[in-house]
Design an enzyme around this catalytic site. Structure first.
Site, PDB file in Angstrom:
ATOM      1  N   ASP A 227       0.969  -1.007   0.040  1.00  0.00           N
ATOM      2  CA  ASP A 227      -0.155   0.105   0.048  1.00  0.00           C
ATOM      3  C   ASP A 227       0.925   1.220  -0.011  1.00  0.00           C
ATOM      4  O   ASP A 227       2.211   1.019  -0.398  1.00  0.00           O
ATOM      5  CB  ASP A 227      -0.870   0.134   1.245  1.00  0.00           C
ATOM      6  CG  ASP A 227      -2.352   0.635   0.889  1.00  0.00           C
ATOM      7  OD1 ASP A 227      -2.382   1.829   0.673  1.00  0.00           O
ATOM      8  OD2 ASP A 227      -3.237   0.055   0.913  1.00  0.00           O
ATOM      9  N   GLY A 249       4.554  -0.580  -3.999  1.00  0.00           N
ATOM     10  CA  GLY A 249       3.512   0.035  -3.110  1.00  0.00           C
ATOM     11  C   GLY A 249       2.867   0.954  -3.963  1.00  0.00           C
ATOM     12  O   GLY A 249       2.853   1.040  -5.213  1.00  0.00           O
ATOM     13  N   HIS A 250       2.111   1.880  -3.209  1.00  0.00           N
ATOM     14  CA  HIS A 250       1.170   2.919  -3.904  1.00  0.00           C
ATOM     15  C   HIS A 250       1.680   4.354  -3.582  1.00  0.00           C
ATOM     16  O   HIS A 250       0.823   5.220  -3.995  1.00  0.00           O
ATOM     17  CB  HIS A 250      -0.052   2.894  -3.151  1.00  0.00           C
ATOM     18  CG  HIS A 250      -0.848   1.445  -3.187  1.00  0.00           C
ATOM     19  ND1 HIS A 250      -2.352   1.140  -2.867  1.00  0.00           N
ATOM     20  CD2 HIS A 250      -0.605   0.425  -3.969  1.00  0.00           C
ATOM     21  CE1 HIS A 250      -2.480   0.145  -2.981  1.00  0.00           C
ATOM     22  NE2 HIS A 250      -1.622  -0.534  -3.743  1.00  0.00           N
ATOM     23  N   GLY A 251       3.149   4.581  -3.416  1.00  0.00           N
ATOM     24  CA  GLY A 251       3.480   5.755  -3.650  1.00  0.00           C
ATOM     25  C   GLY A 251       3.449   6.464  -2.357  1.00  0.00           C
ATOM     26  O   GLY A 251       3.347   5.995  -1.222  1.00  0.00           O
TER      27      GLY A 251
END
Length: 402
Positions: A227, A249-251
């Site tokens: 995430d 991940g989502h940054g």
């Protein structure tokens, strides 16, 4: 001659005074070190066999150090210790700083139902604390991830709550059941030299999440999870994130914001000199529909290097909002995307998708160079509900028409 003699005498006296001052300082430091009391969890019953629950030994060692009259160091020595829920609660009477030295590996009890507060290790109401040691907190989350959901949050590995002047460094977090770490209702915190890892398919395993946190620096760390690497939530202000390597991940995210009615505004947030590799998003701000009236202002994303990132520059005010038609009431303003370069797998790497109810204002795009790779043969940018877009420098893709 007398003047020269006087000068030499003054110089000698100055040197002697400096030597005395240094000697006093050294002696004071030696006294401090001698007075420091060490509380090794194995002296409080920890078995370190990786099977026996050693949580109570950790709690008892902490309590003894916290209530002592001398500077305290709580030590988790080399070895493997299994622990269920651990609550380290102050305030502490011991002279600061309180040191928690985690040298070994701590394994979480893998049963998520055993955590009554959905937290594994909680540090609460403890001021002037240093947490370090090079050890590992292994959440053993692989068996728990299948139970995770929007309404079923898994335990957070490490929570730093209602505390101040915290220094957290040189620790490894592995495979949290839920978030790896949270900083909540706290201020004056430094986080550095952390390594946080979990598989990219692990759900809701954010690396570091902030909520009502003020004056926080997160630097020089590696985070790769399923995430957000770092997420800045409600009420957080004066935040610096620098030199982070993120991926998978989502940054790097501000938000999500506006999900709950009691949320607070955020502001003065800077992400600088970070490298993102293979992440879903790069620099992102995200808000829910039907939100309370909030502001998200003075946010800077600068000097970012992106490698094969899907959504490099993204403002999404329609996050998770398919069932709520009412637009977001989070006012986003004074946002700067500067010197962002690298490669993207997206055909639209710059997307400013703001609220029709409260359009974004004073958004800057400066010196952005994103080259397409893979199926993305060319790139473009899209802008919706933005007032006062400012552009400068090299812009690839070309700036959107708002």
């Amino acid at each position: 001659m007398a003047s020269s003699t006087h000068m030499m005498g003054s110089l000698a006296l100055g040197i002697i005074c400096l030597i005395i001052v240094n000697a006093i300082a050294v002696a004071g430091e030696q006294r401090r070190l001698l007075a420091e009391s060490v509380y090794d969890i194995t002296k409080y019953g920890a078995k370190g066999d990786g099977k026996t629950d050693d949580a109570m030994a950790f709690v008892q060692a902490f309590k003894a150090g916290c209530e002592g009259k001398t500077p305290a160091k709580i030590v988790v020595p080399p070895g493997t210790f299994m622990m269920g829920e651990v609550i380290l609660r102050g305030p502490c009477k011991a002279p600061p700083p309180l040191i928690i030295d985690i040298q070994g590996t701590i394994l979480a009890n893998p049963d998520p139902s055993s955590y009554s507060n959905r937290m594994w290790i909680l540090v609460e109401y403890v001021d002037n604390v240093k947490i370090s040691g090079g050890g590992t907190l292994n959440g053993q989350g692989a068996n728990a991830w299948k139970y995770a959901g929007e309404t079923n949050h898994m335990p957070v590995s490490f929570t730093f709550q209602s505390s101040s002047n915290g220094d957290i460094s040189d620790l490894k977090f592995v495979d949290a059941m839920g978030f790896h770490s949270k900083l909540i209702d706290s201020y004056n915190i430094k986080v550095t030299k952390m390594t946080i890892t979990a598989p990219d398919e692990s759900p809701n395993t954010d690396g570091i999440h902030l909520s009502n946190a003020t004056n926080v620096e997160i630097t020089d760390s590696f985070i790769g999870t399923g995430d957000d690497c770092i997420s800045i939530g409600t009420g957080s202000k004066n935040i610096l994130v620098k030199n982070i390597k993120c991926g998978p991940g989502h940054g790097l995210a501000v938000g999500s914001l506006g999900k709950r009615p009691d949320e607070l505004s955020v502001g003065n947030i800077t992400f600088s000199s970070c490298t993102l590799t293979g992440t879903t998003n790069g620099a992102r701000i995200k808000t829910y529909h039907k939100s309370p009236v909030l502001t998200a202002t003075t946010i800077i994303f600068e000097d970012l290097t992106l490698n094969d990132v899907k959504n490099p520059v993204l403002i999404d005010q329609h996050y998770f909002s398919k069932t709520e038609p009412e637009q977001s009431s989070v006012k986003i303003s004074d946002v700067h995307f500067r010197r962002i370069k690298g490669t993207t797998i997206s055909k639209i790497p710059v997307l400013l998708n703001c609220s029709k109810k409260v359009p974004c204002s004073d958004i800057e795009l400066a010196d952005i160079d994103l080259k397409p790779v893979g199926d993305a043969k060319s790139v473009s940018s899209v802008c919706e509900s933005v007032v006062g877009l400012k552009t400068s420098g090299v812009l690839n893709p070309p700036p959107p028409q708002c």
